[in-house]
Design a protein around this motif. Sequence first.
Motif, mmCIF file in Angstrom:
data_model
loop_
_atom_site.group_PDB
_atom_site.id
_atom_site.type_symbol
_atom_site.label_atom_id
_atom_site.label_comp_id
_atom_site.label_asym_id
_atom_site.label_seq_id
_atom_site.Cartn_x
_atom_site.Cartn_y
_atom_site.Cartn_z
ATOM 1 N N MET A 1 -35.391 27.647 31.909
ATOM 2 C CA MET A 1 -36.797 27.480 31.463
ATOM 3 C C MET A 1 -37.847 27.187 32.650
ATOM 4 S SD MET A 1 -38.694 27.323 28.528
ATOM 5 C CE MET A 1 -40.284 27.010 28.194
ATOM 6 N N LEU A 12 -38.099 32.101 29.469
ATOM 7 C CA LEU A 12 -36.541 31.423 29.057
ATOM 8 C C LEU A 12 -35.385 32.427 29.658
ATOM 9 C CD1 LEU A 12 -38.595 31.491 26.452
ATOM 10 C CD2 LEU A 12 -37.096 29.494 25.871
ATOM 11 N N TYR A 28 -38.277 28.099 22.197
ATOM 12 C CA TYR A 28 -38.945 27.092 22.990
ATOM 13 C C TYR A 28 -39.474 26.115 21.859
ATOM 14 C CZ TYR A 28 -43.411 29.179 22.427
ATOM 15 O OH TYR A 28 -44.458 29.650 21.974
ATOM 16 N N GLY A 64 -36.743 24.423 26.558
ATOM 17 C CA GLY A 64 -36.034 25.806 26.228
ATOM 18 C C GLY A 64 -35.144 25.444 25.380
#
Length: 82
Positions: A1, A12, A28, A64
Amino acid sequence: MSTNKTGSLADLAYWRASGGALTAKMGYERNGTNHWFANRNMNTVPLLYQDVTAISASCNAIIGKLYTTGGTTYTTPAIDPC
């Protein structure tokens, strides 16, 4: 992330090195709210699965996430974009 320094872009990435069949979605969390991308077939290994999205600029932390169809959620450590 990862994110850019203004927190307006989230990148991501999930590196799949081994394992069996996997369908999952990446996303996320920001301000306690989850944002998910579509389910993806992640059966091919090794492969890097990646989603990049524009988000509203903010200095709020971003986490993330990877959610599997089996119901397990994997998270990254929170990052502070500012």
